[in-house]
Design a protein around this motif. Sequence first.
Motif, PDB file in Angstrom:
ATOM      1  N   GLN A 243       0.806  -1.209   0.000  1.00  0.00           N
ATOM      2  CA  GLN A 243       0.000   0.000   0.000  1.00  0.00           C
ATOM      3  C   GLN A 243       0.851   1.277   0.000  1.00  0.00           C
ATOM      4  O   GLN A 243       0.315   2.371  -0.081  1.00  0.00           O
ATOM      5  CB  GLN A 243      -0.908   0.017   1.240  1.00  0.00           C
ATOM      6  CG  GLN A 243      -1.911  -1.134   1.267  1.00  0.00           C
ATOM      7  CD  GLN A 243      -2.881  -1.092   0.118  1.00  0.00           C
ATOM      8  OE1 GLN A 243      -3.181  -0.027  -0.394  1.00  0.00           O
ATOM      9  NE2 GLN A 243      -3.359  -2.246  -0.307  1.00  0.00           N
ATOM     10  N   ILE A 244       2.178   1.128   0.079  1.00  0.00           N
ATOM     11  CA  ILE A 244       3.027   2.298   0.250  1.00  0.00           C
ATOM     12  C   ILE A 244       2.880   3.303  -0.886  1.00  0.00           C
ATOM     13  O   ILE A 244       3.036   2.989  -2.052  1.00  0.00           O
ATOM     14  CB  ILE A 244       4.510   1.889   0.401  1.00  0.00           C
ATOM     15  CG1 ILE A 244       5.348   3.068   0.841  1.00  0.00           C
ATOM     16  CG2 ILE A 244       5.072   1.291  -0.871  1.00  0.00           C
ATOM     17  CD1 ILE A 244       6.735   2.692   1.293  1.00  0.00           C
ATOM     18  N   ASP A 245       2.476   4.499  -0.527  1.00  0.00           N
ATOM     19  CA  ASP A 245       2.362   5.594  -1.488  1.00  0.00           C
ATOM     20  C   ASP A 245       1.483   5.260  -2.683  1.00  0.00           C
ATOM     21  O   ASP A 245       1.629   5.863  -3.746  1.00  0.00           O
ATOM     22  CB  ASP A 245       3.754   6.025  -1.998  1.00  0.00           C
ATOM     23  CG  ASP A 245       4.417   6.992  -1.039  1.00  0.00           C
ATOM     24  OD1 ASP A 245       3.699   7.572  -0.214  1.00  0.00           O
ATOM     25  OD2 ASP A 245       5.633   7.162  -1.125  1.00  0.00           O
ATOM     26  N   TYR A 263      14.613  -6.230  -6.849  1.00  0.00           N
ATOM     27  CA  TYR A 263      14.003  -5.607  -8.019  1.00  0.00           C
ATOM     28  C   TYR A 263      12.631  -5.016  -7.728  1.00  0.00           C
ATOM     29  O   TYR A 263      11.831  -5.585  -6.973  1.00  0.00           O
ATOM     30  CB  TYR A 263      13.885  -6.623  -9.159  1.00  0.00           C
ATOM     31  CG  TYR A 263      15.233  -7.062  -9.672  1.00  0.00           C
ATOM     32  CD1 TYR A 263      15.927  -6.294 -10.583  1.00  0.00           C
ATOM     33  CD2 TYR A 263      15.823  -8.232  -9.193  1.00  0.00           C
ATOM     34  CE1 TYR A 263      17.190  -6.680 -11.035  1.00  0.00           C
ATOM     35  CE2 TYR A 263      17.079  -8.627  -9.641  1.00  0.00           C
ATOM     36  CZ  TYR A 263      17.758  -7.848 -10.562  1.00  0.00           C
ATOM     37  OH  TYR A 263      18.998  -8.228 -11.000  1.00  0.00           O
ATOM     38  N   THR A 264      12.378  -3.864  -8.326  1.00  0.00           N
ATOM     39  CA  THR A 264      11.055  -3.245  -8.291  1.00  0.00           C
ATOM     40  C   THR A 264      10.267  -3.754  -9.485  1.00  0.00           C
ATOM     41  O   THR A 264      10.736  -3.677 -10.622  1.00  0.00           O
ATOM     42  CB  THR A 264      11.166  -1.713  -8.356  1.00  0.00           C
ATOM     43  OG1 THR A 264      11.893  -1.244  -7.209  1.00  0.00           O
ATOM     44  CG2 THR A 264       9.792  -1.072  -8.386  1.00  0.00           C
ATOM     45  N   GLU A 297      20.473  11.440 -17.232  1.00  0.00           N
ATOM     46  CA  GLU A 297      21.010  10.096 -17.233  1.00  0.00           C
ATOM     47  C   GLU A 297      20.132   9.174 -16.377  1.00  0.00           C
ATOM     48  O   GLU A 297      19.455   9.609 -15.446  1.00  0.00           O
ATOM     49  CB  GLU A 297      22.437  10.093 -16.687  1.00  0.00           C
ATOM     50  CG  GLU A 297      23.425  10.852 -17.557  1.00  0.00           C
ATOM     51  CD  GLU A 297      24.844  10.741 -17.036  1.00  0.00           C
ATOM     52  OE1 GLU A 297      25.025  10.086 -15.975  1.00  0.00           O
ATOM     53  OE2 GLU A 297      25.751  11.292 -17.672  1.00  0.00           O
ATOM     54  N   PHE A 298      20.182   7.896 -16.704  1.00  0.00           N
ATOM     55  CA  PHE A 298      19.440   6.911 -15.930  1.00  0.00           C
ATOM     56  C   PHE A 298      20.105   6.690 -14.575  1.00  0.00           C
ATOM     57  O   PHE A 298      21.329   6.650 -14.468  1.00  0.00           O
ATOM     58  CB  PHE A 298      19.351   5.584 -16.676  1.00  0.00           C
ATOM     59  CG  PHE A 298      18.244   5.535 -17.691  1.00  0.00           C
ATOM     60  CD1 PHE A 298      16.943   5.257 -17.298  1.00  0.00           C
ATOM     61  CD2 PHE A 298      18.506   5.791 -19.026  1.00  0.00           C
ATOM     62  CE1 PHE A 298      15.921   5.222 -18.218  1.00  0.00           C
ATOM     63  CE2 PHE A 298      17.490   5.756 -19.962  1.00  0.00           C
ATOM     64  CZ  PHE A 298      16.185   5.472 -19.553  1.00  0.00           C
ATOM     65  N   VAL A 299      19.270   6.556 -13.563  1.00  0.00           N
ATOM     66  CA  VAL A 299      19.729   6.190 -12.230  1.00  0.00           C
ATOM     67  C   VAL A 299      19.399   4.722 -12.026  1.00  0.00           C
ATOM     68  O   VAL A 299      18.240   4.309 -12.163  1.00  0.00           O
ATOM     69  CB  VAL A 299      19.043   7.046 -11.149  1.00  0.00           C
ATOM     70  CG1 VAL A 299      19.450   6.572  -9.754  1.00  0.00           C
ATOM     71  CG2 VAL A 299      19.377   8.516 -11.344  1.00  0.00           C
ATOM     72  N   ASP A 300      20.404   3.930 -11.725  1.00  0.00           N
ATOM     73  CA  ASP A 300      20.219   2.500 -11.508  1.00  0.00           C
ATOM     74  C   ASP A 300      19.486   2.293 -10.184  1.00  0.00           C
ATOM     75  O   ASP A 300      19.930   2.769  -9.145  1.00  0.00           O
ATOM     76  CB  ASP A 300      21.588   1.819 -11.476  1.00  0.00           C
ATOM     77  CG  ASP A 300      21.492   0.306 -11.508  1.00  0.00           C
ATOM     78  OD1 ASP A 300      20.786  -0.248 -10.659  1.00  0.00           O
ATOM     79  OD2 ASP A 300      22.117  -0.313 -12.383  1.00  0.00           O
ATOM     80  N   VAL A 301      18.332   1.601 -10.203  1.00  0.00           N
ATOM     81  CA  VAL A 301      17.538   1.430  -8.983  1.00  0.00           C
ATOM     82  C   VAL A 301      17.491  -0.024  -8.513  1.00  0.00           C
ATOM     83  O   VAL A 301      16.668  -0.382  -7.678  1.00  0.00           O
ATOM     84  CB  VAL A 301      16.100   1.970  -9.173  1.00  0.00           C
ATOM     85  CG1 VAL A 301      16.109   3.464  -9.405  1.00  0.00           C
ATOM     86  CG2 VAL A 301      15.384   1.245 -10.313  1.00  0.00           C
ATOM     87  N   ASP A 307       9.926   2.385  -1.502  1.00  0.00           N
ATOM     88  CA  ASP A 307       9.505   3.774  -1.355  1.00  0.00           C
ATOM     89  C   ASP A 307      10.445   4.731  -2.076  1.00  0.00           C
ATOM     90  O   ASP A 307      10.014   5.773  -2.600  1.00  0.00           O
ATOM     91  CB  ASP A 307       9.377   4.149   0.126  1.00  0.00           C
ATOM     92  CG  ASP A 307      10.658   3.919   0.907  1.00  0.00           C
ATOM     93  OD1 ASP A 307      11.537   3.185   0.409  1.00  0.00           O
ATOM     94  OD2 ASP A 307      10.787   4.461   2.017  1.00  0.00           O
ATOM     95  N   GLU A 308      11.728   4.385  -2.159  1.00  0.00           N
ATOM     96  CA  GLU A 308      12.689   5.240  -2.859  1.00  0.00           C
ATOM     97  C   GLU A 308      12.439   5.237  -4.365  1.00  0.00           C
ATOM     98  O   GLU A 308      12.551   6.276  -5.024  1.00  0.00           O
ATOM     99  CB  GLU A 308      14.115   4.757  -2.563  1.00  0.00           C
ATOM    100  CG  GLU A 308      14.523   4.901  -1.095  1.00  0.00           C
ATOM    101  CD  GLU A 308      15.852   4.237  -0.805  1.00  0.00           C
ATOM    102  OE1 GLU A 308      16.215   3.302  -1.543  1.00  0.00           O
ATOM    103  OE2 GLU A 308      16.525   4.642   0.160  1.00  0.00           O
ATOM    104  N   VAL A 309      12.102   4.072  -4.915  1.00  0.00           N
ATOM    105  CA  VAL A 309      11.816   3.984  -6.350  1.00  0.00           C
ATOM    106  C   VAL A 309      10.538   4.734  -6.683  1.00  0.00           C
ATOM    107  O   VAL A 309      10.448   5.437  -7.697  1.00  0.00           O
ATOM    108  CB  VAL A 309      11.712   2.507  -6.797  1.00  0.00           C
ATOM    109  CG1 VAL A 309      11.418   2.423  -8.291  1.00  0.00           C
ATOM    110  CG2 VAL A 309      12.990   1.759  -6.474  1.00  0.00           C
TER     111      VAL A 309
END
Length: 688
Positions: A243-245, A263-264, A297-301, A307-309
């Motif tokens: 349910q986060i965000d 992985y997200t 540029e792409f940020v590697d996630v 929640d950060e993604v």
Amino acid sequence: MNNLLLILLLVVSLGFSDGSEHLVQTSSQDQLVSDSLKVLEPKPEHSSETFVIINLLNRYHYRKATLNDSLSSVVFDNYFESLDPNKSYFLKGDLDYFEKYRYRIDNDLPEGNLDFAYQVFSIYRERSLDRMDYVHELLKTEPDFDQKEYFETDREALPWPENKIEQNEVWAKIIKSQALSYKLAGKEWKDIAEALGKRYKRVEKALYQYNSEDVYQAYMNALTSAYDPHTDYFSPIAKENFQIDMSLSLEGIGAQLTQQLDYTKIADIIPGGPAYKSQRLQKDDKIIGVAQGDDAEFVDVVGWRLDEVVQKIRGPKGSVVRLQVIKHDKDINGLPDTIRLVRDKIKLEKSAAKAEIIPITEGNQTFSLGVINIPSFYLNFEEMNSGVKDYRSTTRDVKKLIDSLNQKGVDGLMIDLRYNGGGSLQEAIELTGLFIPKGPVVQVRNTDNSVDIMEDEDNGKVYYDGPLAVLTNRYSASASEIFSGAIQDYKRGIIVGENTFGKGTVQNLIDIGRYMRQSDVELGQLKMTLAKFYRVTGSSTQKLGVAPDIAFPSPYDDEIFGESGRPNALPWDEISSSNFKMTNQISPKLISKLEALYQNHLEEDKDLQNLVKEIERAKELRKQTAVSLNLEERRLLQQEDEEIEDNLSTTLDQGEVFTDENAKKLSEDPYLKEGLRLLAELSKIKVG
């Protein structure tokens, strides 16, 4: 019965929290164990919770399977696959050592014995940390990108590495393949090594943060997935993380996210949002990179918290976000796709049914055809239960749209269910009732073998009785299959497009705490398959889905995308037919005539021909799982992939000038165009 009809679209979400951690003891194997790494053990409540889960599965799951040696073996394989799906962490010796547990799990679990799960996870962490050390060594030296070399991304059929030498060879190719993605984006080795180094530092950090609840959830899902792919266990933290965000995520790309290990993943696509409209993001796609705007540029996630993604992907309406995505049907080491989306604010109106009139000229006749697009089967339960007079629902909205179309005068109606993953069963039944006089719409067989027949209850009223077509694709599922299957069985309209997904099962969410006396401890939930859908003819929609009367070319094979390709999916079967009366507005002779017309169009229509060519090219490329590690070959492959994606999303000839907006729209959407041409022919027959 009503509580059985709640179909929940949830996915596994592994989150981080404080767990039961104790100082490590030396393993009986020859693995190296760091003194600073802490071992994880089951929580006190896990033993009794496991007992409840097994009893619920054995007594109430639709499959009626008993936890025995056969199921124990499946759980064994499921657990290793969930931790190491690409066979890149464990060694063959690890599997050989734990083989003694293969047929013991069915004895251990009812007793609350979880030793196997935690021992395996301990070795998994140690092997993973060892791989992180090797990755950092690899990143000290730039690989030779001119070398002719290939990496097999589909490692399912390959054996586990025998030793570290074989494992190092695998990882050298993994890192080289990932580095090539950066290289193709114009990065220098120094920047590539830094980016990949940060990625694997995050993965390493996550390995230290895993807790007892993470291990327990992974193991319980190895158990539940042995029954069927839609039965899941959710730990207390998983319920919260899902349910986060989520309310905030509606202001962005219109996708719900979840986390699986590092992985997200896409948990669900919100109908009407940017992700839905792009038709390029699907459930279970993995997001590995996020970039703001068209130039950043792409940020590697990889390894980021959920929640950060979410915060990275969210943004103001009208702004651009780009995602690097590993598609659901690709190995994690496969080539990522880049998807550009314009953020928007998602409102109910954008998820609601919409209508338009599109004229189609066939021969010397022009037909005015109505198209109603239904992204999902929605119903505002809160407003309905609180007595709001004009509460929103699919059926109510479609009735208004039909009224509007009839006032303007239409010769036929198409219901577009492409990318409609389902929703309210009640709405699927009521919507079907708008087009048939009366009778059953779907049958539901429960775990006790009792059958409930769900009927159209509008007293025999037909809201629209003109020519009708339903357009489906591989993403049409669940409630969409109930509607399209009923329309087909009643011979009320033609079904055109692709075969549907084939999800014919019903899940219910069970709070495990209800079956335990421990009120002071928050426990998890079990989403369990309790029933199965059957068409009025008695045929299940499970696995087979709904086959169209006129099948259009499809980029997806059943074994790649659909219920039939999922491990342990419940089988197709059939029950007795219900008592229903066909309308016979569609006859076998009529379908044969439309099929012949469609075949003529395939030979003559440039848009259809282009579509068929691109689909065949995409299928051929999908079969090629060996990825080149040569820079120039990889560049050519990337260009070909991008060309196919562009051509699949639009087969429009850029050199062609359209003076008519409808002509342009139909050229960009060959499926809709062909469906309307067949509907026009159906309208011509009715007029004649």
